[in-house]
Scaffold this active site. Structure first.
Site, PDB file in Angstrom:
ATOM      1  N   HIS A   1      46.753 -50.919   7.308  1.00 47.21           N
ATOM      2  CA  HIS A   1      45.557 -50.849   6.464  1.00 47.21           C
ATOM      3  C   HIS A   1      44.359 -50.422   7.297  1.00 47.21           C
ATOM      4  O   HIS A   1      43.659 -51.264   7.858  1.00 47.21           O
ATOM      5  CB  HIS A   1      45.326 -52.235   5.864  1.00 47.21           C
ATOM      6  CG  HIS A   1      44.219 -52.356   4.875  1.00 47.21           C
ATOM      7  ND1 HIS A   1      42.902 -52.529   5.229  1.00 47.21           N
ATOM      8  CD2 HIS A   1      44.237 -52.351   3.525  1.00 47.21           C
ATOM      9  CE1 HIS A   1      42.150 -52.642   4.155  1.00 47.21           C
ATOM     10  NE2 HIS A   1      42.932 -52.543   3.100  1.00 47.21           N
ATOM     11  N   PHE A   2      44.083 -49.145   7.434  1.00 49.81           N
ATOM     12  CA  PHE A   2      44.740 -48.009   6.800  1.00 49.81           C
ATOM     13  C   PHE A   2      45.256 -47.100   7.915  1.00 49.81           C
ATOM     14  O   PHE A   2      44.799 -47.195   9.052  1.00 49.81           O
ATOM     15  CB  PHE A   2      43.739 -47.218   5.954  1.00 49.81           C
ATOM     16  CG  PHE A   2      43.080 -47.997   4.867  1.00 49.81           C
ATOM     17  CD1 PHE A   2      43.707 -48.205   3.652  1.00 49.81           C
ATOM     18  CD2 PHE A   2      41.824 -48.545   5.064  1.00 49.81           C
ATOM     19  CE1 PHE A   2      43.090 -48.914   2.637  1.00 49.81           C
ATOM     20  CE2 PHE A   2      41.211 -49.269   4.054  1.00 49.81           C
ATOM     21  CZ  PHE A   2      41.837 -49.461   2.834  1.00 49.81           C
TER      22      PHE A   2
END
Length: 768
Positions: free
Chosen positions: A661-662
Site C-alpha cells: 500500500h501502495f
C-alpha cells in the site's frame, strides 16, 4: 559401426523430430568442437499437437541431433558397443512462444568440448532453436556422456547439498487466493481425460467452467502423450505454502515411449519426463482457476528464466512407475497467470531427476482480446462470477491495477503511465477487489452519477480471519474493500488523464461508514456498488467523493461515503496535519495524571495473543494485526471521564503493509491506524472486565454505529513511530451485548494526522 550391439541412434517414430540436415562441420575421428544445423517441419496434423500448439517436450526433443553429430564424429568407434548415451545436465531458456503446427524449427547445435575419463567420454553441447526464423529456445551447458551397463546400474541419484537444504528451509511463506475454489484435490485417469477434453468445470466444479468455445487450447494432451496417471494436490503445501503436487505415471515395458527411444537401447526420454512435469503445472493452473482470466489463451513456457535439469538415473523397461513431487515456488497473476516450480522425479525412494524453475503461463493467443479497449469497456473476456454473470474485467486486470501495467488494467489510454509513476490500488494481502462487473458512465466524464459494481471473493482461509480477534471480517477489510472499489470507479473513468504528466499519489481524506449487519462473510462474494458524487480539480489535486454499499447474497451489510484526493508531490510535501502544522499534545501530556492512575500494558509483537484471563473467547488479534507496542490506560481518564488509552507503535521501514500500500508509493493504510485504536479498545474491555456476565463472550464489529474519520497526513517508512489517544465516551450494556464507543486521534512525530469519531467495539455472546 553397424556390427556393434549398442550404437548412438536417433529416436524412431513417433518420437523422431528431424526432417533434414542443412549444415555440418566436423571431422570423423576428431573429438573436437563441431556443429550441425537441422530442421524439423512440424506437420499440420501432428499427433502430439493441442489446438495447433506444439508441447514443450517436442520443442526440446527436436534438438535431438547432438546425437547425430557425435555419431558422425565416430564415438561408436571409441565405445565399441559397450557404452550408451545418457544426458546428465542442461539448462533450458525459452525465449519466445512455443511453436505451432506448420512451422519449421531450425536447430543450430554445437558440441563445445570433450572430456575423456578413462573409457568414459563426456561432451558438452548447446543449441538455439528458431521457429520460422524467430529464436524461441536455447539450451545451455548441456552435458552428456557414454556409460557402461555397470555404471548405469548403480546410479547415485540426485543429492541435495546442505546449503541447498538450508536455503529451501529459509524460503518465505507465500499465499495465493485461487480464482475459483475446489474440493477436488485427487485426480484420476478419468479426471485427466476430462481435462484433455477441455472440461475443467466437470472436474473441479461449476466455478471453474467457461462458456462453450472459450479457451479450446487450455487442455491436457491426449492419452498418448500423457505422462501422469494419478495426481494429489495440496494447494498450501510445499516449502513456500503455495502448493505441492504428487503424481505417478505407471509404465508399460512395451509402450511406444520405450520402443522408439532408442531402437536398441530402450530408455524413457528425459523430455517426456519433463512433459509430465509440464502437465502437472497445467493441471495446477486449472485447479487454481487461472484459465478464467482470458477468453482464448494457450499454455506457454515462462520466457527468459533458466530451467536447470539434472539427471542422475535412467528409467527403463524394468521400472513399473515414476513419481513426481512438484513444489510450487511462485504463483502469480503478473504479468499473466503463472506458476513456477521445482520438481523431483523418483524411482522408488530415490530421486533421479531434478528440475528447477520450470515455469508455465496462461497467455492470450495473438490477436485475442485481453484487456479493456479504448473507453474502458471490453468485449467479453471469458470470466463469469459464481452466479454466471459476465465480468467486465477480472482478477488479472485488477492485479495489474495493483502492481502491473495500468493500461492492461484499464485500457490503452493508460499507456501514458508506462514510463512514469502513477497511482495503484493496494496489492497482495491488502487487495480486496477482484472483478468489475459493470460500469455506468463514460471515460472522461467525471460528472456526478457514474456507478460501478465490483466484487471481492472473501476466502474462508484468509489471513485476516485467522489473525483477527474473532473469525469474522475485521474493520480494516470492510473499510479497504469499500474504499478500493470506490476509488477504482473514479480512476477508471480517468480522474488523472487530463494531466498525465503529473505524478499523482492517491490519499483518502474523509469518510463515514456504518456496519448495518454483522454477517459471516467467509467463503462469500462481497459485492460493492459505488457511486461518484463529486469531482473537483484544485491546484495540485483532484478531489472525488463517493457513496458505496456492500452486500452479500443480495443483503446490504455495510454503507458509507468517502472523499479521496489525487495529490501532486508538491501538495503532499506541504501537509500540515489537522492543526495547521502546530503540535497538539496528547491528553496524557496535557493532564499529566497521577502515575498511580496509569496502568501500562505491554504488547510485544513476539508474545502470544492477549487472552481473556477468565478463559472466555475474548482475545486480541495478532500477527499482521499486532499494531500496538504498549498502551497506557487510565480507567477514569480522557475527555469524557469514562476511560482513556494512549498507545504507541514503533514503525519499521520493512513493515508488511508498506509494500502492499501502495506500489511505488508506500504509506501505512489509514484503516490499520483505525485497527490499532480498535485493538486498544479491546484491551480496555479485557482490562476493565467489562464483558463479565456475558456467556462465552466474543469481540465483534459494532453494528448501527456510524464511524467517521478524517485523515490529513500519512505514516511513511521513515516516520519511526505513531501514537494515539482513545477517549471512551460511552459504555452501553444491553443484555448479552456490550458496546464501547470512543473518539480517537492519531499522531506521527510532530503532527496529529487522524481524527476518528464514534469508533466502536462490541462484545456479544458466542451463541448470538
Amino acid at each position: 559401426m553397424d556390427g556393434y550391439a549398442k550404437r548412438v541412434r536417433l529416436p524412431a517414430p513417433p518420437y523422431h523430430f528431424v526432417t533434414r540436415v542443412t549444415a555440418l562441420e566436423g571431422t570423423t575421428g576428431e573429438f573436437k568442437p563441431a556443429t550441425i544445423t537441422t530442421e524439423y517441419d512440424v506437420p499440420e496434423d501432428a499427433w502430439y499437437a493441442v489446438d495447433g500448439g506444439v508441447p514443450p517436450a517436442v520443442t526440446v526433443e527436436a534438438g535431438q541431433c547432438d546425437l547425430l553429430l557425435v555419431s558422425y564424429l565416430g564415438i561408436d568407434f571409441r565405445n565399441k558397443g559397450e557404452r550408451v548415451y545418457r544426458l546428465l545436465d542442461s539448462t533450458l531458456v525459452f525465449r519466445g512462444d512455443l511453436p505451432r503446427t506448420g512451422q519449421t524449427l531450425r536447430y543450430d547445435i554445437s558440441i563445445d568440448r570433450f572430456v575423456h575419463q578413462g573409457d568414459t567420454t563426456l561432451f558438452f553441447f548447446s543449441y538455439k532453436c528458431y521457429a520460422d526464423g524467430e529464436l524461441i529456445l536455447e539450451l545451455h551447458d548441456a552435458c552428456a556422456g557414454f556409460f557402461s551397463r555397470q555404471e548405469l546400474d548403480t546410479p547415485l541419484g540426485v543429492v541435495m547439498t546442505e546449503k541447498e537444504k538450508a536455503a529451501r528451509a529459509a524460503l518465505p511463506k507465500g499465499y495465493f487466493k485461487p480464482l475459483a475454489y475446489t474440493a477436488k484435490n485427487h485426480l484420476t485417469r478419468a479426471d485427466l481425460d476430462l481435462l484433455a477434453q477441455g472440461r475443467p468445470g466437470d472436474v473441479f466444479g461449476p466455478d471453474h467452467a467457461q462458456d462453450p468455445g472459450i479457451n479450446p487450447a487450455l487442455r491436457l494432451p491426449d492419452d498418448r502423450l500423457r505422462m501422469v496417471d494419478d495426481v494429489v494436490i495440496d494447494r498450501k503445501g510445499g516449502p513456500r505454502g503455495l502448493g505441492k503436487l504428487v503424481a505417478t505415471k505407471r509404465l508399460s515395458p512395451d509402450a511406444w515411449y520405450f520402443t522408439c527411444h532408442f531402437p536398441d537401447d530402450h530408455v524413457l526420454a528425459g523430455s517426456l519426463v519433463a512433459e509430465g512435469a509440464v502437465q502437472l503445472l497445467q493441471i495446477y493452473l486449472l485447479h487454481q482457476g487461472m484459465h478464467l482470466t482470458l477468453p482464448d489463451a494457450r499454455f506457454q513456457c515462462v520466457t527468459d528464466t533458466p530451467i536447470e535439469v539434472q539427471v542422475r538415473g535412467q528409467i527403463t523397461q524394468a521400472h513399473e512407475e515414476i513419481r513426481y513431487e512438484v513444489e510450487v515456488m511462485e504463483l502469480t497473476l503478473l504479468p499473466r497467470a503463472t506458476v513456477i516450480a521445482d520438481i523431483l522425479i523418483y524411482l522408488g525412494d530415490k530421486p533421479v531427476i531434478r528440475m528447477k524453475n520450470l515455469g508455465l503461463q496462461v497467455r492470450e493467443k495473438n490477436g485475442t482480446p485481453y484487456r479493456p479497449e479504448a473507453g474502458g469497456v471490453p468485449r467479453f473476456l471469458g470470466r463469469r462470477n459464481r452466479s454466471g454473470e459476465p465480468a467486465m474485467i477480472n482478477e488479472l486486470h485488477l492485479a495489474h491495477a495493483a502492481k502491473g501495467l495500468l493500461d492492461m488494467a484499464m485500457g490503452p489510454e493508460f499507456e501514458v503511465y508506462r514510463d512514469s509513476r502513477a497511482p495503484y490500488i493496494p496489492n497482495g494481502d491488502f487487495q480486496f477487489v477482484d472483478r468489475v462487473m459493470s460500469l455506468k458512465g463514460t471515460r472522461g466524464d467525471l460528472s456526478p452519477g457514474a456507478e460501478m459494481v465490483t466484487e471481492y471473493d472473501s476466502p474462508p482461509d484468509a489471513w485476516y480471519y485467522e489473525q483477527n480477534s474473532h473469525p469474522h471480517m475485521p474493520n480494516a477489510v470492510y473499510m479497504e474493500s469499500s474504499l478500493q472499489a470506490a476509488i477504482f470507479l473514479g480512476y477508471y473513468l480517468g480522474a488523472t488523464l487530463k494531466n498525465p504528466e503529473e505524478q499523482y499519489s492517491i490519499r483518502n481524506l474523509d469518510g463515514r461508514a456504518t456496519l448495518v449487519k454483522d454477517i459471516d462473510l467467509r467463503g462469500k462474494t462481497v459485492r460493492h456498488h459505488s457511486k461518484l458524487l463529486m469531482t473537483s480539480a484544485v491546484q495540485g489535486a483532484v478531489l472525488q467523493n463517493f457513496s458505496y454499499e456492500l452486500s452479500a447474497d443480495g443483503e446490504v451489510f455495510y454503507t458509507g461515503e468517502s472523499l479521496f484526493g489525487y495529490f501532486s508531490a508538491a501538495a503532499l510535501a506541504n501537509q500540515v496535519g489537522l492543526d495547521n502544522g502546530r503540535y497538539v499534545p496528547t491528553w496524557i501530556e496535557t493532564e499529566q495524571p497521577d502515575p498511580a492512575r496509569v496502568r501500562r500494558v505491554e504488547l510485544p509483537a513476539d508474545a502470544p495473543a492477549f487472552t481473556d484471563p477468565t478463559g472466555g473467547h475474548l482475545h486480541l488479534p495478532g500477527d499482521k494485526f499486532a499494531l500496538v507496542d504498549h498502551v497506557d490506560l487510565v480507567a477514569d481518564g480522557g475527555r469524557h471521564g469514562h476511560g482513556y488509552l494512549h498507545g504507541r507503535r514503533a514503525v519499521r521501514p520493512d513493515e508488511w503493509y508498506f509494500d502492499c500500500h501502495f506500489h511505488r508509493d508506500p504509506v501505512m493504510p489509514g484503516s490499520l491506524g483505525v485497527e490499532a485504536v480498535l485493538q486498544a479498545l479491546r484491551l480496555f474491555v479485557l482490562e476493565q472486565d467489562l464483558a463479565d456476565g456475558i456467556e462465552q463472550p466474543r469481540f465483534a464489529m459494532a453494528t448501527d454505529v456510524e464511524m467517521a474519520w478524517k485523515y490529513r497526513g500519512q505514516i511513511l517508512r521513515d516516520d519511526k513511530e505513531l501514537f494515539f489517544d482513545v477517549h471512551v465516551k460511552e459504555i452501553r450494556r444491553e443484555g448479552d451485548r456490550l458496546l464501547v464507543i470512543a473518539d480517537a486521534d492519531l499522531w506521527k512525530p510532530g503532527l496529529r494526522i487522524y481524527e476518528l469519531t464514534d469508533v466502536a467495539v462490541e462484545v456479544r455472546s458466542a451463541q448470538a
